[in-house]
Motif scaffolding. Sequence first.
Motif, PDB file in Angstrom:
ATOM      1  N   UNK A   1      48.384  12.474  -2.339  1.00 51.20           N
ATOM      2  CA  UNK A   1      47.794  12.290  -1.014  1.00 51.20           C
ATOM      3  C   UNK A   1      48.555  13.091   0.035  1.00 51.20           C
ATOM      4  N   UNK A   2      49.873  13.036  -0.032  1.00 55.41           N
ATOM      5  CA  UNK A   2      50.698  13.759   0.928  1.00 55.41           C
ATOM      6  C   UNK A   2      50.461  15.264   0.829  1.00 55.41           C
ATOM      7  N   UNK A   3      50.417  15.778  -0.400  1.00 52.61           N
ATOM      8  CA  UNK A   3      50.215  17.209  -0.598  1.00 52.61           C
ATOM      9  C   UNK A   3      48.852  17.673  -0.122  1.00 52.61           C
ATOM     10  N   UNK A   4      47.803  16.894  -0.408  1.00 51.40           N
ATOM     11  CA  UNK A   4      46.447  17.285   0.005  1.00 51.40           C
ATOM     12  C   UNK A   4      46.309  17.225   1.525  1.00 51.40           C
ATOM     13  N   UNK A   5      46.835  16.163   2.144  1.00 52.52           N
ATOM     14  CA  UNK A   5      46.753  16.044   3.601  1.00 52.52           C
ATOM     15  C   UNK A   5      47.516  17.180   4.265  1.00 52.52           C
ATOM     16  N   UNK A   6      48.716  17.461   3.778  1.00 53.50           N
ATOM     17  CA  UNK A   6      49.507  18.549   4.368  1.00 53.50           C
ATOM     18  C   UNK A   6      48.798  19.892   4.204  1.00 53.50           C
ATOM     19  N   UNK A   7      48.205  20.120   3.053  1.00 55.18           N
ATOM     20  CA  UNK A   7      47.584  21.411   2.764  1.00 55.18           C
ATOM     21  C   UNK A   7      46.346  21.661   3.609  1.00 55.18           C
ATOM     22  N   UNK A   8      45.490  20.639   3.740  1.00 53.34           N
ATOM     23  CA  UNK A   8      44.185  20.838   4.375  1.00 53.34           C
ATOM     24  C   UNK A   8      44.125  20.341   5.822  1.00 53.34           C
ATOM     25  N   UNK A   9      45.223  19.838   6.359  1.00 51.29           N
ATOM     26  CA  UNK A   9      45.212  19.342   7.741  1.00 51.29           C
ATOM     27  C   UNK A   9      44.780  20.403   8.758  1.00 51.29           C
TER      28      UNK A   9
ATOM     29  N   UNK B   1      40.108  10.144  -3.840  1.00 49.17           N
ATOM     30  CA  UNK B   1      41.304  10.796  -3.294  1.00 49.17           C
ATOM     31  C   UNK B   1      40.925  11.733  -2.151  1.00 49.17           C
ATOM     32  N   UNK B   2      39.849  12.506  -2.338  1.00 48.62           N
ATOM     33  CA  UNK B   2      39.423  13.439  -1.291  1.00 48.62           C
ATOM     34  C   UNK B   2      38.969  12.690  -0.043  1.00 48.62           C
ATOM     35  N   UNK B   3      38.246  11.582  -0.218  1.00 46.74           N
ATOM     36  CA  UNK B   3      37.742  10.821   0.933  1.00 46.74           C
ATOM     37  C   UNK B   3      38.889  10.173   1.702  1.00 46.74           C
ATOM     38  N   UNK B   4      39.822   9.546   0.991  1.00 47.82           N
ATOM     39  CA  UNK B   4      40.958   8.908   1.663  1.00 47.82           C
ATOM     40  C   UNK B   4      41.817   9.952   2.368  1.00 47.82           C
ATOM     41  N   UNK B   5      42.038  11.079   1.706  1.00 53.43           N
ATOM     42  CA  UNK B   5      42.821  12.151   2.321  1.00 53.43           C
ATOM     43  C   UNK B   5      42.133  12.688   3.571  1.00 53.43           C
ATOM     44  N   UNK B   6      40.813  12.767   3.539  1.00 57.55           N
ATOM     45  CA  UNK B   6      40.064  13.247   4.708  1.00 57.55           C
ATOM     46  C   UNK B   6      40.192  12.278   5.875  1.00 57.55           C
ATOM     47  N   UNK B   7      40.096  10.982   5.592  1.00 56.16           N
ATOM     48  CA  UNK B   7      40.240   9.976   6.658  1.00 56.16           C
ATOM     49  C   UNK B   7      41.641  10.040   7.262  1.00 56.16           C
ATOM     50  N   UNK B   8      42.666  10.140   6.401  1.00 50.39           N
ATOM     51  CA  UNK B   8      44.045  10.240   6.898  1.00 50.39           C
ATOM     52  C   UNK B   8      44.220  11.495   7.754  1.00 50.39           C
ATOM     53  N   UNK B   9      43.651  12.597   7.305  1.00 52.52           N
ATOM     54  CA  UNK B   9      43.767  13.844   8.062  1.00 52.52           C
ATOM     55  C   UNK B   9      43.068  13.753   9.410  1.00 52.52           C
ATOM     56  N   UNK B  10      41.927  13.049   9.447  1.00 51.05           N
ATOM     57  CA  UNK B  10      41.238  12.854  10.728  1.00 51.05           C
ATOM     58  C   UNK B  10      42.078  12.005  11.680  1.00 51.05           C
ATOM     59  N   UNK B  11      42.707  10.959  11.150  1.00 50.23           N
ATOM     60  CA  UNK B  11      43.540  10.094  11.989  1.00 50.23           C
ATOM     61  C   UNK B  11      44.750  10.849  12.530  1.00 50.23           C
ATOM     62  N   UNK B  12      45.251  11.812  11.754  1.00 52.91           N
ATOM     63  CA  UNK B  12      46.392  12.613  12.217  1.00 52.91           C
ATOM     64  C   UNK B  12      45.916  13.798  13.053  1.00 52.91           C
ATOM     65  N   UNK B  13      44.864  14.469  12.593  1.00 58.59           N
ATOM     66  CA  UNK B  13      44.431  15.715  13.222  1.00 58.59           C
ATOM     67  C   UNK B  13      43.732  15.530  14.551  1.00 58.59           C
ATOM     68  N   UNK B  14      43.018  14.406  14.717  1.00 56.57           N
ATOM     69  CA  UNK B  14      42.287  14.205  15.968  1.00 56.57           C
ATOM     70  C   UNK B  14      43.233  14.127  17.173  1.00 56.57           C
ATOM     71  N   UNK B  15      44.285  13.300  17.134  1.00 60.57           N
ATOM     72  CA  UNK B  15      45.217  13.289  18.276  1.00 60.57           C
ATOM     73  C   UNK B  15      45.913  14.627  18.497  1.00 60.57           C
TER      74      UNK B  15
END
Length: 316
Positions: A188-196, A105-119
Motif C-alpha cells: 500500500x505504501x509503495x503504490x500510494x507513494x508511486x502514484x500520488x 488494493x488499488x481501490x484502497x490505495x486510491x482512496x488513501x491517495x485522494x485523502x493525502x493528495x486533495x489537501x
Amino acid sequence: MAVTTEEMMLNRPSLGARLSRLVQARWQRIVVFVPYVWMLIFFLFPFFIVAKISLAESIIASPPFSQMLEWTEEGIVTVRLVFDNFVYILEDELYASTYINSVKIAAISTVISLLIGYPIAYGIVRSPPVTRNLLLMAVILPFWTSFLLRVYAWMGLLADQGTINNLLIAIGLIDEPIRMLYTDFAVYLGIVYTYLPFVILPLYANMEKLDNSLLEAAADLGARPINAFLTVTLPLTVPGIIAGSLLMFIPATGEYVVPDLLGGGNVQMIGRVLYNEFHANTDWPIASAVAIALLVLLVVPMMIYQHYQARETERR
C-alpha cells in the motif's frame, strides 16, 4: 437596396484568406487524426494480437500457441477459436481471488491517495505564485528518478534492519524491529507513494480554474469556511477527483513491480500472475486471457460511467 458588383467584390473573402482557412482546416484534421493513429498502432493492434492469442491453444512450439487460421489439405482455410482459456480462469479460484485482491488494493490505495493528495493540491493552489511553482516541482521531482530505484529505496527503508527500524530503536520507541517489508502495508505504501502525483496534478489543474468569487459570495451569505468548502469547492472539484482516481486506479490494478519487490510474493496481484503465466509457465493463451479479462474488468465500467456522464451533461 441593390448591391453593386463592386460592393460584392469587396465583401468576398480574398484568395489569401480562403487559402488560410483551408490550411487551418486541414491542420485541424491532422491534429485530430494523430491521436487516432496513435491509438490504432499502440493500443488496438496489440489488443487484437493479445485477443488472438487468448483464443488459441497452448502447444510446445515457437510461438507456444496454435494458429487461428489453418489450411486443410483441400486448400480450405479454417478458423479455430478456443474459448477454454476463459472458462479455465473463470473456474479456477486463484484468478478470481487475485482479481478481487488487485481491485481491493488499488481501490484502497486510491482512496488513501485522494485523502493525502486533495489537501496537498488545495494547499498548492492557495499558495503564492513563487511557492506554488516550487511545490509543483517537488511533486514532479520523483519522476526524474528511476521508478525501480525508488522502490528499492523503500526496501532499504522498510527492511528489518533498515533505516526506519534502526531509528525507532535508537529513540527507544521499540525494542525489536517491526515487520514492515514483504507485507500488505509495504505494498500500500509503495503504490500510494508511486502514484500520488497522478492524483495531485489533475486535482491541481481542476482547482486552479475555480472562481474564488464563488467562495466570497458564499461567505457574504453567511456560510462558514467548512460549509463553503463542502457546498462550493468540493462539488466543483469532482471532475478532478474522478480524473485523478482513474489515472491511479487503472495502472495500480495491474501493478507488478511494487507487490513483487515490496510484497516479496506474499501479496498476490494480477500483474504477478500475468508474469508467471507468460514466463514461468510459458502459457501464453492463459496469460492473454487473464489480460483480456482484466481489460474488460477495468474498461467496461469506465465506458458505462462515461456514457451516463455524457447523457447527464446533455440534459444540462
